[in-house]
Design a protein around this motif. Structure first.
Motif, PDB file in Angstrom:
ATOM      1  N   GLY A 403       0.193  -1.035  -0.204  1.00 24.45           N
ATOM      2  CA  GLY A 403       0.045  -0.367   0.193  1.00 24.45           C
ATOM      3  C   GLY A 403       0.862   0.849   0.086  1.00 24.45           C
ATOM      4  N   THR A 404       1.886   1.256   0.918  1.00 25.47           N
ATOM      5  CA  THR A 404       2.555   2.125   0.680  1.00 25.47           C
ATOM      6  C   THR A 404       3.291   3.427  -0.853  1.00 25.47           C
ATOM      7  N   ASN A 405       3.258   2.314  -1.549  1.00 24.14           N
ATOM      8  CA  ASN A 405       3.831   1.840  -3.052  1.00 24.14           C
ATOM      9  C   ASN A 405       3.057   3.119  -3.750  1.00 24.14           C
ATOM     10  N   ASP A 406       1.165   2.826  -3.171  1.00 19.46           N
ATOM     11  CA  ASP A 406       0.278   2.642  -4.181  1.00 19.46           C
ATOM     12  C   ASP A 406       0.384   4.010  -3.566  1.00 19.46           C
ATOM     13  N   ALA A 407       0.644   4.979  -2.690  1.00 14.08           N
ATOM     14  CA  ALA A 407       0.692   6.338  -2.429  1.00 14.08           C
ATOM     15  C   ALA A 407       1.431   7.163  -3.209  1.00 14.08           C
ATOM     16  N   LYS A 408       2.453   6.779  -4.288  1.00 11.57           N
ATOM     17  CA  LYS A 408       3.112   7.459  -4.294  1.00 11.57           C
ATOM     18  C   LYS A 408       2.566   8.682  -5.544  1.00 11.57           C
ATOM     19  N   ALA A 409       2.760  10.392  -5.732  1.00  9.19           N
ATOM     20  CA  ALA A 409       2.943  10.934  -5.800  1.00  9.19           C
ATOM     21  C   ALA A 409       1.944  10.792  -7.600  1.00  9.19           C
ATOM     22  N   ILE A 410       2.244   9.549  -8.144  1.00  9.57           N
ATOM     23  CA  ILE A 410       2.843   9.523  -9.888  1.00  9.57           C
ATOM     24  C   ILE A 410       1.484   8.873 -10.062  1.00  9.57           C
ATOM     25  N   PHE A 411       0.633   8.463  -8.475  1.00 18.06           N
ATOM     26  CA  PHE A 411      -0.037   7.585  -8.975  1.00 18.06           C
ATOM     27  C   PHE A 411      -2.042   7.950  -8.605  1.00 18.06           C
ATOM     28  N   ASP A 412      -1.584   9.724  -8.417  1.00 18.39           N
ATOM     29  CA  ASP A 412      -2.394  11.130  -7.367  1.00 18.39           C
ATOM     30  C   ASP A 412      -3.974  10.577  -8.490  1.00 18.39           C
ATOM     31  N   ASP A 413      -3.274  10.594  -9.492  1.00 16.35           N
ATOM     32  CA  ASP A 413      -5.059  10.772 -10.615  1.00 16.35           C
ATOM     33  C   ASP A 413      -5.566   9.172 -10.950  1.00 16.35           C
ATOM     34  N   ARG A 414      -5.173   7.678  -9.829  1.00 17.09           N
ATOM     35  CA  ARG A 414      -5.632   6.520  -9.639  1.00 17.09           C
ATOM     36  C   ARG A 414      -5.537   6.340  -8.461  1.00 17.09           C
ATOM     37  N   LYS A 415      -5.828   7.549  -7.633  1.00 15.69           N
ATOM     38  CA  LYS A 415      -5.679   7.273  -6.164  1.00 15.69           C
ATOM     39  C   LYS A 415      -6.906   6.668  -5.758  1.00 15.69           C
ATOM     40  N   ASN A 416      -7.908   6.800  -6.239  1.00 13.30           N
ATOM     41  CA  ASN A 416      -9.621   5.858  -6.389  1.00 13.30           C
ATOM     42  C   ASN A 416      -9.409   4.623  -6.317  1.00 13.30           C
ATOM     43  N   LEU A 417      -9.214   4.037  -7.336  1.00 12.99           N
ATOM     44  CA  LEU A 417      -8.828   2.547  -7.611  1.00 12.99           C
ATOM     45  C   LEU A 417      -7.628   2.251  -6.560  1.00 12.99           C
ATOM     46  N   VAL A 418      -7.225   2.266  -5.881  1.00 19.93           N
ATOM     47  CA  VAL A 418      -6.343   1.457  -4.730  1.00 19.93           C
ATOM     48  C   VAL A 418      -7.409   0.911  -4.208  1.00 19.93           C
ATOM     49  N   PRO A 419      -8.566   0.590  -3.183  1.00 15.77           N
ATOM     50  CA  PRO A 419      -9.432   0.023  -2.627  1.00 15.77           C
ATOM     51  C   PRO A 419      -9.734  -0.692  -2.998  1.00 15.77           C
ATOM     52  N   GLU A 420     -10.654  -0.588  -5.004  1.00 21.14           N
ATOM     53  CA  GLU A 420     -11.144  -1.533  -5.803  1.00 21.14           C
ATOM     54  C   GLU A 420     -10.206  -2.597  -5.584  1.00 21.14           C
ATOM     55  N   ASN A 421      -8.687  -1.740  -6.458  1.00 18.88           N
ATOM     56  CA  ASN A 421      -7.012  -3.078  -6.825  1.00 18.88           C
ATOM     57  C   ASN A 421      -7.493  -4.018  -5.364  1.00 18.88           C
ATOM     58  N   PHE A 422      -7.557  -3.707  -4.136  1.00 25.14           N
ATOM     59  CA  PHE A 422      -7.361  -4.383  -2.574  1.00 25.14           C
ATOM     60  C   PHE A 422      -8.109  -5.161  -2.635  1.00 25.14           C
ATOM     61  N   LYS A 423      -9.239  -4.888  -2.471  1.00 25.45           N
ATOM     62  CA  LYS A 423     -10.387  -5.788  -3.013  1.00 25.45           C
ATOM     63  C   LYS A 423     -10.608  -7.158  -3.704  1.00 25.45           C
ATOM     64  N   LEU A 424      -9.631  -6.530  -5.385  1.00 31.06           N
ATOM     65  CA  LEU A 424      -9.968  -7.433  -6.460  1.00 31.06           C
ATOM     66  C   LEU A 424      -8.410  -8.354  -5.256  1.00 31.06           C
ATOM     67  N   LEU A 425      -7.485  -7.943  -5.277  1.00 33.59           N
ATOM     68  CA  LEU A 425      -6.363  -9.023  -4.987  1.00 33.59           C
ATOM     69  C   LEU A 425      -7.317 -10.069  -3.959  1.00 33.59           C
ATOM     70  N   LEU A 426      -7.812  -9.643  -2.700  1.00 35.34           N
ATOM     71  CA  LEU A 426      -8.465 -10.606  -1.395  1.00 35.34           C
ATOM     72  C   LEU A 426      -9.280 -11.338  -2.374  1.00 35.34           C
ATOM     73  N   ASN A 427     -10.298 -10.959  -3.366  1.00 29.62           N
ATOM     74  CA  ASN A 427     -10.606 -11.823  -3.738  1.00 29.62           C
ATOM     75  C   ASN A 427     -10.155 -12.828  -5.022  1.00 29.62           C
ATOM     76  N   HIS A 428      -9.045 -12.702  -5.215  1.00 30.64           N
ATOM     77  CA  HIS A 428      -7.755 -13.683  -6.201  1.00 30.64           C
ATOM     78  C   HIS A 428      -7.729 -14.856  -5.518  1.00 30.64           C
ATOM     79  N   ILE A 429      -7.095 -14.694  -4.212  1.00 41.70           N
ATOM     80  CA  ILE A 429      -6.435 -15.152  -2.891  1.00 41.70           C
ATOM     81  C   ILE A 429      -7.364 -16.152  -2.931  1.00 41.70           C
ATOM     82  N   GLY A 430      -9.062 -15.473  -2.386  1.00 42.47           N
ATOM     83  CA  GLY A 430     -10.168 -16.537  -2.264  1.00 42.47           C
ATOM     84  C   GLY A 430     -10.653 -17.156  -3.290  1.00 42.47           C
ATOM     85  N   ARG A 431     -10.630 -17.124  -4.279  1.00 40.77           N
ATOM     86  CA  ARG A 431     -10.613 -18.324  -4.672  1.00 40.77           C
ATOM     87  C   ARG A 431      -9.708 -19.463  -5.352  1.00 40.77           C
TER      88      ARG A 431
END
Length: 523
Positions: A403-431
């Motif tokens: 999560g720390t690297n997702d908070a870099k300034a270069i990703f500011d325009d996509r910061k709202n995607l981070v929680p969705e990416n995290f949710k997707l990651l855990l869904n893949h792990i569950g499957r």
């Protein structure tokens, strides 16, 4: 930070080669500040026994570690274990128990055993000691006395740990005589005269020939497989003593005893045919046996204590030691660094086997620096499959610290995607877990803060605001996916300007703090 720096400087000054410690060295007598000399009156003969003591500064009662000096040493002999006890802020005592084993009053005598008992009682009365957390540990001649204390000590210590100890003085006399070692003469001085060994007296001072007491305490025995060849005590001393204790159990575990063929193989071949089942720190383990509270570990090494793991193996706070735990770790640089939490996890609990998929720069779901290998969503399936292949058993835990690297300034325009990416990651792990029929638990470590200076400018500008905004979302997503959550932001609350050394990467002390928090959950 100052405390950690002091330990480092002290070690490199006085212990430039800790791994090369000569375990019966009587010349080195260095102790850190805070360790002091006391005198303890013997309840047997009023002898004033000297000892080195360290008192925990914690307000709550802490464990007492009773560390026993080696065969030719005394209470002033430097003890490498003391530095680990100092770092843990436990109570410590290094008794003399009549000094070197070259006279009848020492060498496992009634007076020597009583001295250890008196040292424990003194510490309980004088220090803030948890009386249920008294642990005896010794190496070489100290390992010998640890065995003797297991057989004869009055105080109900919680654990006894003997590293490369001597269990049969008569056998050791002849072994030392054949090797031309001075210890044969010492045994004569303790149990005989200048010419002839008193066999009966040698047996009275030998743990192998004493009646087994009724104890519920942990007994942990360690032997370096090359000892006796590259050391003064053949491994048969430890193997035979282990078998004696197990044989006395009412219901020993099946196949717990070490057979004579196995003993011969270990002594002659100095190796094992099967792959290492466990690792002791960075050492392979050739044989591990356990029956109830008694365990035996034959490790790759010689006549030594593995200082880097010895304190970790003490069963303090009722933790079960030697129980293998298999972990798949996914993280960023704080897990990838040589002194990071993944490596410290393996050092502090050597029986944990880790497949480390952490990598510096890794994000949850972005191609950091256009590098697809730093995008965990892209790498996840490969990491999960590799973990299953590389670990010796299916994982008990999957630990995610991203999560720390997702908070870099270069990703500011996509910061709202981070929680969705995290949710997707855990869904893949569950499957994946469901498809493979696995039942591992997942621990999500929420990101630590970055410092104010990193937060104000540079590539992590505005990072704390984003991390704090994601923190509650990550928690909700993790709990919804049956994950355990450890919030490093809370762990380092109020320390964001001191928990890192460069604004982002955790200091050694912070890595230890994070590791301890992880251990408290998974072990």
């Amino acid at each position: 930070m100052i405390r950690g720096l002091f330990i480092y400087l002290f070690l490199i000054t006085f212990y430039p080669g800790v791994a090369q410690v000569k375990w019966d060295d009587v010349e080195s007598k260095h102790w850190p500040p805070g360790f002091k000399k006391v005198n303890i009156t013997s309840s047997l003969d009023s002898y004033a026994q000297p000892a080195i003591v360290f008192e925990s500064s914690d307000s709550k009662p802490q464990p007492l570690i009773v560390s026993l000096h080696t065969w030719s040493g005394d209470y002033l002999q430097t003890d490498s274990l003391a530095f680990d006890i100092y770092r843990r802020n436990w109570n410590y005592i290094h008794p003399d128990f009549r000094g070197p084993n070259n006279k009848p009053i020492a060498c496992g005598s009634n007076a020597a055993i009583q001295d250890v008992d008196d040292a424990i009682q003194w510490a309980i009365q004088s220090l803030k000691v948890d009386p249920n957390e008294v642990h005896i540990v010794g190496v070489s001649g100290g390992g010998y006395l640890a065995m003797m204390c297991y057989m004869q000590l009055k105080y109900p210590a919680k654990s006894f740990s003997s590293w490369v100890g001597i269990s049969d003085l008569e056998a050791w006399y002849y072994e030392s005589l054949g090797r031309g070692q001075k210890y044969a003469g010492d045994v004569l001085k303790c149990a005989g005269d200048s010419i002839k060994l008193n066999r009966e007296e040698a047996k009275r001072r030998s743990p192998l020939h004493l009646p087994v007491p009724k104890r519920s305490a942990n007994l942990h025995l360690y032997a370096g497989i090359h000892d006796g060849y590259k050391g003064s005590v053949p491994i048969t001393h430890t193997l035979n003593f282990y078998n004696k204790i197990v044989a006395a159990q009412k219901k020993p575990e099946k196949n717990a005893m070490v057979t004579q063929n196995e003993i011969m193989d270990l002594v002659v071949k100095q190796t094992s045919e099967s792959p290492f089942a466990y690792d002791l720190g960075k050492r392979g383990v050739h044989l591990f046996r356990k029956s109830g509270p008694v365990s035996l570990t034959v490790f790759e090494g010689g006549h030594e204590m593995i200082v880097s793991v010895a304190a970790n193996l003490l069963p303090v706070y009722t933790k079960e030691v030697n129980k293998p735990i298999h972990v798949l770790a996914i993280g960023d640089s704080n897990g990838d660094l040589p002194g990071g939490w993944v490596h410290r996890l393996q050092e502090k609990v050597p029986w944990i086997e880790v497949f480390n998929a952490a990598k510096a720069g890794r994000t949850i779901g972005f191609d950091n620096n256009s590098d697809t290998s730093l995008n965990e969503l892209r790498m996840l399936q490969g990491h999960l499959k590799s973990g299953l292949e590389e670990l010796k058993a299916p994982p008990d835990w999957l630990i995610i610290a991203l999560g720390t690297n997702d908070a870099k300034a270069i990703f500011d325009d996509r910061k709202n995607l981070v929680p969705e990416n995290f949710k997707l990651l855990l869904n893949h792990i569950g499957r994946f877990r469901k498809e493979k029929g696995l039942d591992f638990k997942t621990l999500v470590v929420l990101p630590p803060p970055v410092s104010d200076s990193a937060d104000r400018e540079g590539k992590y500008a505005g990072a704390n605001e984003k991390l704090n905004a994601w923190r509650s979302q990550f928690r909700e997503i993790a709990i919804a996916n049956d994950c355990v959550v450890l919030d490093a932001g809370t762990l380092f609350y109020g320390q964001r300007n001191s928990c890192t050394y460069d604004g982002v990467h955790l200091t050694p002390e912070s890595q230890v703090k994070l590791t301890d928090a992880i251990i408290s959950i998974i072990w």
